[in-house]
Every structure is written in C-alpha cells, then in structure tokens.
Scaffold this motif. Structure first.
Motif, PDB file in Angstrom:
ATOM      1  N   VAL A  47       0.835  -1.207   0.000  1.00 17.48           N
ATOM      2  CA  VAL A  47       0.000   0.000   0.000  1.00 17.48           C
ATOM      3  C   VAL A  47       0.868   1.253   0.000  1.00 17.48           C
ATOM      4  O   VAL A  47       0.600   2.221  -0.732  1.00 17.48           O
ATOM      5  N   LEU A  48       1.922   1.262   0.804  1.00 16.84           N
ATOM      6  CA  LEU A  48       2.792   2.438   0.845  1.00 16.84           C
ATOM      7  C   LEU A  48       3.547   2.628  -0.469  1.00 16.84           C
ATOM      8  O   LEU A  48       3.820   3.754  -0.877  1.00 16.84           O
ATOM      9  N   THR A  49       3.874   1.530  -1.132  1.00 23.55           N
ATOM     10  CA  THR A  49       4.623   1.629  -2.382  1.00 23.55           C
ATOM     11  C   THR A  49       3.739   2.100  -3.523  1.00 23.55           C
ATOM     12  O   THR A  49       4.166   2.917  -4.358  1.00 23.55           O
ATOM     13  N   HIS A  50       2.491   1.631  -3.568  1.00 25.84           N
ATOM     14  CA  HIS A  50       1.597   1.936  -4.693  1.00 25.84           C
ATOM     15  C   HIS A  50       0.532   2.963  -4.317  1.00 25.84           C
ATOM     16  O   HIS A  50      -0.572   2.905  -4.821  1.00 25.84           O
ATOM     17  N   ARG A  51       0.859   3.859  -3.413  1.00 22.53           N
ATOM     18  CA  ARG A  51      -0.111   4.890  -3.057  1.00 22.53           C
ATOM     19  C   ARG A  51      -0.273   5.877  -4.210  1.00 22.53           C
ATOM     20  O   ARG A  51       0.658   6.110  -4.990  1.00 22.53           O
ATOM     21  N   GLU A  52      -1.459   6.469  -4.300  1.00 16.24           N
ATOM     22  CA  GLU A  52      -1.751   7.403  -5.381  1.00 16.24           C
ATOM     23  C   GLU A  52      -1.010   8.714  -5.150  1.00 16.24           C
ATOM     24  O   GLU A  52      -0.931   9.216  -4.032  1.00 16.24           O
ATOM     25  N   LEU A  53      -0.465   9.253  -6.228  1.00 16.32           N
ATOM     26  CA  LEU A  53       0.232  10.527  -6.134  1.00 16.32           C
ATOM     27  C   LEU A  53      -0.771  11.674  -6.144  1.00 16.32           C
ATOM     28  O   LEU A  53      -1.800  11.623  -6.806  1.00 16.32           O
ATOM     29  N   LYS A  54      -0.468  12.729  -5.382  1.00 18.52           N
ATOM     30  CA  LYS A  54      -1.357  13.888  -5.320  1.00 18.52           C
ATOM     31  C   LYS A  54      -1.252  14.745  -6.578  1.00 18.52           C
ATOM     32  O   LYS A  54      -2.184  15.448  -6.925  1.00 18.52           O
ATOM     33  N   THR A  55      -0.140  14.691  -7.247  1.00 22.44           N
ATOM     34  CA  THR A  55       0.045  15.467  -8.463  1.00 22.44           C
ATOM     35  C   THR A  55       0.148  14.514  -9.654  1.00 22.44           C
ATOM     36  O   THR A  55       0.549  13.366  -9.525  1.00 22.44           O
TER      37      THR A  55
END
Length: 206
Positions: A166-174
């Motif tokens: 989950v930490l590796t494939h978290r969605e980017l804010k930008t």
C-alpha cells in the motif's frame, strides 16, 4: 574423521568470512563474504543434525536478506568515502558497545561458573522422536503445540506485506510524472507524434 575435517573446514571458513565482512572496504564485497559465511554456517548445522536451521540459513538469510541487501547496495549510488568517514566517526561508540557486550558475556559466564544461575531442567515434554528427521520433529511440534503462535506470526507478516504494498503503490497527489496506462493503450495512432518535414531549426509538431 571426515566429520572432524568438515567441522574444522566449515568453522575456519565461517571465521575467515566474518573477518573479511568487517575488513572489506567495498560493501558489495562485504555482502558476498557474508553469504559465504551463511553457507558455511549452514554446513555446520548439517553436521550437528539440525538440517532445518541449515535450510533457514540458506533460504531466509542467503536467499532473501543477503541477496536483497546486495541488490540494494549495487543499485544505489553510495558514496564510499562518506561511509568510511562515518565509520571512523562512530568507531569510539562501536568500541564502547563492544566493551559492554564483552563485559556482559564475561559476567554471565562467571555467574554460571560460580553457580549463581539456576538453569531450567529439561522435562522431556518436547523430546524429539529419534526415528524421525529433525525437520519432521520441528514440523510436528510447530503444527501441533505452537500452531496458534505460528498462525499469528504468519498474520503479522501478511499485514506487513500488505502495508508495504500500500505504501509503495499509493496514489500521487500530483499528475506530474504519473502515467495513465489506460489512456496510453487506448490512444489513437493518428494522435501520436507526426513528422511534418520540418525545416532546419523548426523541430517537430505534436
């Protein structure tokens, strides 16, 4: 006779590899010497009849920890001069910790020799079955008496693995630098870059 020769050979290689792990200037070489030390330690465990521990040394430490550390060291751009400077800077602290550990070891051996420590006596409750191998005895004990502890350890590892994913494939804010695979697959070839026979210095038209 052969077992004695194998024991001294494995023991010598383990000690030599451990010394070279510390003395090597290149971290990659240190990891390679560490892998050699693990293999020879596994050989010692086989001589002692603990083939399960030998398998753990090879599969877990060599196959996972040491190889992963080796790839991390080789892939990262590590400044070896900075590492050496940090080693020299923390050398007095390392000596102090080593002295404390040595004092604790000497104190423990002295207390045991003086009879101040009372060690637990073996009750024979978990005595191994001599007709079975070491792996079979460990498996029978692990999946009978310690089954709930084993399942709890597996659950903890599963949660840790999910958390790492989950930490590796978290969605980017930008959206900068973020690829939209679906959009790339569905694109029309006509919308791709086209060469418009540009003149000198004009470039291409997107």
């Amino acid at each position: 006779m052969i077992q004695a020769i194998a024991f001294y050979l494995f023991a010598f290689l383990v000690i030599a590899s451990a010394v070279l792990v510390i003395m090597s200037r290149n971290p990659v070489h240190s990891v390679l010497w560490l892998i050699l030390a693990f293999f020879n330690a596994a050989g010692l465990m086989v001589l002692l009849g603990a083939e399960f521990i030998a398998m753990l040394l090879v599969v877990v430490y060599v196959g996972a920890v040491a190889v992963l550390f080796l790839f991390v060291v080789m892939m990262l751009d590590i400044d070896f001069a900075e590492l050496r400077a940090g080693f020299i800077k923390n050398f007095p602290l390392g000596l102090a910790i080593a002295a404390i550990l040595l004092a604790e070891l000497v104190l423990g051996i002295g207390a045991l020799s003086a009879g101040s420590l009372e060690l637990g006596a073996a009750t024979g409750e978990n005595a191994p079955n001599l007709a079975e191998s070491n792996i079979a005895n460990v498996g029978q004990l692990l999946y009978s008496k310690y089954i709930f502890v084993f399942e709890a350890a597996g659950l903890i590892l599963l949660v840790a693995m999910i958390g790492a994913i989950v930490l590796t494939h978290r969605e980017l804010k930008t959206t900068r630098g973020h690829q939209n695979i679906t959009k790339q697959v569905r694109r029309n070839p006509k919308d791709a870059t086209q060469l418009k026979q540009p003149t000198v210095g004009k470039g291409v038209e997107l």
